[in-house]
Motif scaffolding. Structure first.
Motif, PDB file in Angstrom:
ATOM      1  N   GLU A   1      -8.351  -0.220  -8.445  1.00 27.39           N
ATOM      2  CA  GLU A   1      -7.070  -0.760  -8.915  1.00 27.39           C
ATOM      3  C   GLU A   1      -6.327  -1.453  -7.779  1.00 27.39           C
ATOM      4  OE1 GLU A   1      -4.948   2.480 -10.834  1.00 27.39           O
ATOM      5  OE2 GLU A   1      -6.720   2.810 -12.074  1.00 27.39           O
ATOM      6  N   TRP A   2      -6.402  -0.857  -6.590  1.00 33.11           N
ATOM      7  CA  TRP A   2      -5.778  -1.473  -5.416  1.00 33.11           C
ATOM      8  C   TRP A   2      -6.408  -2.850  -5.128  1.00 33.11           C
ATOM      9  CZ3 TRP A   2      -2.052  -2.019  -1.979  1.00 33.11           C
ATOM     10  CH2 TRP A   2      -2.339  -2.629  -0.754  1.00 33.11           C
ATOM     11  N   CYS A   3      -7.727  -2.899  -5.188  1.00 30.99           N
ATOM     12  CA  CYS A   3      -8.423  -4.163  -4.911  1.00 30.99           C
ATOM     13  C   CYS A   3      -7.944  -5.243  -5.884  1.00 30.99           C
ATOM     14  CB  CYS A   3      -9.937  -4.001  -5.020  1.00 30.99           C
ATOM     15  SG  CYS A   3     -10.620  -2.975  -3.713  1.00 30.99           S
TER      16      CYS A   3
ATOM     17  N   LEU B   1      -5.037  -5.253  -7.433  1.00 33.84           N
ATOM     18  CA  LEU B   1      -3.629  -5.517  -7.120  1.00 33.84           C
ATOM     19  C   LEU B   1      -3.485  -6.572  -6.022  1.00 33.84           C
ATOM     20  CD1 LEU B   1      -0.751  -4.256  -7.800  1.00 33.84           C
ATOM     21  CD2 LEU B   1      -1.032  -2.932  -5.714  1.00 33.84           C
TER      22      LEU B   1
ATOM     23  N   TRP C   1       0.851  -1.208   0.000  1.00 35.58           N
ATOM     24  CA  TRP C   1       0.000   0.000   0.000  1.00 35.58           C
ATOM     25  C   TRP C   1       0.883   1.253   0.000  1.00 35.58           C
ATOM     26  CZ3 TRP C   1      -0.917   4.343   2.936  1.00 35.58           C
ATOM     27  CH2 TRP C   1      -2.138   4.998   2.758  1.00 35.58           C
TER      28      TRP C   1
ATOM     29  N   TRP D   1       2.645   1.604  -3.321  1.00 41.23           N
ATOM     30  CA  TRP D   1       1.712   1.898  -4.404  1.00 41.23           C
ATOM     31  C   TRP D   1       1.169   3.315  -4.330  1.00 41.23           C
ATOM     32  CZ3 TRP D   1       0.770  -0.563  -8.762  1.00 41.23           C
ATOM     33  CH2 TRP D   1      -0.431  -0.352  -9.448  1.00 41.23           C
ATOM     34  N   PHE D   2       0.752   3.743  -3.140  1.00 41.76           N
ATOM     35  CA  PHE D   2       0.075   5.034  -2.999  1.00 41.76           C
ATOM     36  C   PHE D   2       0.997   6.176  -2.576  1.00 41.76           C
ATOM     37  CE2 PHE D   2      -3.842   2.368  -2.393  1.00 41.76           C
ATOM     38  CZ  PHE D   2      -4.502   2.828  -3.524  1.00 41.76           C
TER      39      PHE D   2
ATOM     40  N   THR E   1      -8.696  -5.854   5.314  1.00 37.14           N
ATOM     41  CA  THR E   1      -7.988  -6.279   4.096  1.00 37.14           C
ATOM     42  C   THR E   1      -7.431  -7.684   4.293  1.00 37.14           C
ATOM     43  OG1 THR E   1      -7.318  -3.981   3.753  1.00 37.14           O
ATOM     44  CG2 THR E   1      -6.187  -5.644   2.434  1.00 37.14           C
TER      45      THR E   1
ATOM     46  N   MET F   1      -8.979   3.110  -5.987  1.00 28.89           N
ATOM     47  CA  MET F   1      -9.285   2.093  -4.971  1.00 28.89           C
ATOM     48  C   MET F   1      -9.629   0.757  -5.630  1.00 28.89           C
ATOM     49  SD  MET F   1     -11.228   4.459  -2.160  1.00 28.89           S
ATOM     50  CE  MET F   1     -11.218   3.314  -0.775  1.00 28.89           C
TER      51      MET F   1
END
Ligand code: ATP
Length: 460
Positions: free
Chosen positions: A243-245, A247, A52, A55-56, A333, A241
């Protein structure tokens, strides 16, 4: 091969058996709704947080990070509205003393939105619907009253300042440091500040394993924008968000977007989209994206008497930025990733293997190195290979038991790759590389291993 439905019991049992999550303080008979992340659990959780952050925060030019304290100046929580409005309605059962969320008791029977009901209306509905205490079946409830979810603690000081609050969200430290970040770095609006850390909520009805606990972790972003541009930034964060899911391997079909309406909106929000996920126990909130307007900066500016305005370096316009907040619960998560990854797979020969299909970036063990025999120089050769592949992260060495059993052991904790060292390895420097998901085995030169592993598993 077939995929069976994953039940909560299976996940909780695997989590304990394999050292992902243990019930907290177990030797003292347990401490309700507290959990310890075991050796594999802490790896998984750290991998989620690290990915995380990477990525962010690290990969984006418009993001920086901070690490604030859990205990902030008590005025913070007055200004943020949490002292006055961070409440849930509760009732006690007079027969068995169990405490319940009043809104949860009526939500199945009430057709409207329970968040809009006053305390008096909740009392009325509890009586009208003949609600029974979920614990003892009684109908003898106290009147509904508001319960503040913040944990208080005592400081070694006297007077008003002796009370401190354990933060119920990580966000506020970011607002308090907004000016410091603007003044000490080269960020320009639009930009965001990310933070990962513990939060505490005195939940009236915790439960569903690590889904709702009193002490949990959040990964939060406060993204500061020009007030006129909030809509486009909100949309782009909702996309980010998703895209994160993807990933982290969550199936898009199991994610449901919920537009939070009216009284259900948090006190600071003008718009919120919840990301709900199909957990094994039901569809529940995983993440949220909130438009917090200038609610927090405005209130802190008023309460502290310090200006928190931003001056645009190009136009010289001075304004309080508005804020988009994508928020991600770490523990939820972990639970979503475990539920998604779990499979009891029936193989062609009728046997069943339990496998966790983690994305390699999240896998607690990246690679297991397995010498076929415990003798004849194979362990030494395997240790040599282990040292090489440790560049990819946490790896294991296992020389006990039949090779098939060792593969199953790694499948159960979600190790993406096993490398087997045998007698041929000593002759020609080749090893067997076995894939967790397909169970296919490839023979390859040790010299090719690092490139093969990074190209096929560990690029992120
Ligand atoms: P809920 O409606 O489930 O109580 P919330 O809307 O109060 O959640 P937020 O205030 O938006 O939650 O908190 C941000 C995120 O923190 C949530 O999306 C969730 O992932 C996580 N979270 C909130 N409360 C808890 C809790 N008690 N235990 C674990 N995670 C939590």
């Amino acid at each position: 091969m077939s995929k069976t439905n994953t039940s909560m019991e299976k996940i909780v049992s695997l989590a304990k058996r394999k050292g992902f999550v243990y019930p907290g303080s177990e030797i003292y008979g347990g401490f309700a709704n507290s959990y310890t992340y075991g050796p594999y659990g802490v790896q998984l959780k750290n991998n989620i947080k690290n990915l995380w952050w990477h990525w962010f925060v690290e990969k984006r030019a418009d993001m920086v990070g901070i690490d604030g304290t859990i205990l902030l100046h008590p005025k913070t929580w007055k200004a943020s509205g949490h002292v006055d409005t961070f409440n849930d309605p509760m009732v006690d059962c007079k027969d068995c003393q169990a405490r319940h969320r009043a809104d949860h008791l009526v939500e199945d029977k009430y057709e409207g939105n329970v968040d809009g009901l006053s305390l008096a209306e909740l009392d009325e509905k509890i009586t009208d619907f003949g609600v029974k205490c979920p614990k003892c079946g009684g109908t003898n409830f106290t009147k509904a009253r508001q319960f503040n979810l913040m944990f208080q603690t005592q400081m070694a000081k006297t007077g008003e300042e002796s009370i401190a609050y354990m933060r119920p969200e990580t966000a506020q430290a970011i607002f308090l440091e907004f000016k410091n970040v603007v003044d000490s770095t080269r960020v320009k609006v639009p930009f965001g500040i990310g933070q990962i850390g513990k939060a505490f909520r005195n939940e009236i009805t915790p439960g569903n394993f690590i889904f709702r606990v009193l002490e949990f972790e959040q990964m939060e972003i406060e993204y500061f924008v020009h007030p006129e541009e909030w809509k486009e930034h909100f949309e782009s964060w909702v996309q980010a968000m998703y895209e994160w899911c993807e990933l982290i391997g969550l199936d898009k079909k199991k994610i449901h977007e919920l537009e939070v309406e009216g009284d259900a909106l948090a006190h600071y929000s003008d718009r919120t989209v919840d990301f709900e996920y199909e957990f094994p126990f039901g569809v529940k909130e995983l993440y949220g994206c909130a438009y917090r307007t200038d609610f927090d900066l405005g209130n802190h500016q008023r309460e502290s008497g310090k200006t928190l305005e931003y001056r645009d370096p190009q136009t010289n316009e001075k304004y309080l930025p508005h804020v988009i907040e994508p928020t991600f619960g770490v523990d939820r998560t972990v639970l979503a990733v475990l539920s998604e990854a779990y499979e009891d797979e029936t193989l062609d020969d009728g046997s069943v293997r339990t496998v966790l299909h983690f994305k390699p970036a999240l896998a607690p063990v990246k690679i297991a190195v397995l010498p076929l025999m415990k003798k004849d120089g194979l362990p030494e050769k395997a240790q040599e290979i282990l040292r090489k592949v440790q560049v990819f992260g946490n790896c294991e060495y296992d020389q006990t038991g039949a090779i098939g059993k060792r593969y199953r052991r790694q499948d159960e904790v979600g190790t993406p790759v096993c490398i087997t060292v045998d007698y041929d390895t000593l002759e020609d420097d080749t090893v067997t590389v076995r894939d967790r998901d397909t169970m296919e085995q490839k023979r390859m030169l040790i010299g090719e291993l690092l490139n093969y592993l990074s190209d096929n598993y560990f690029v992120y």
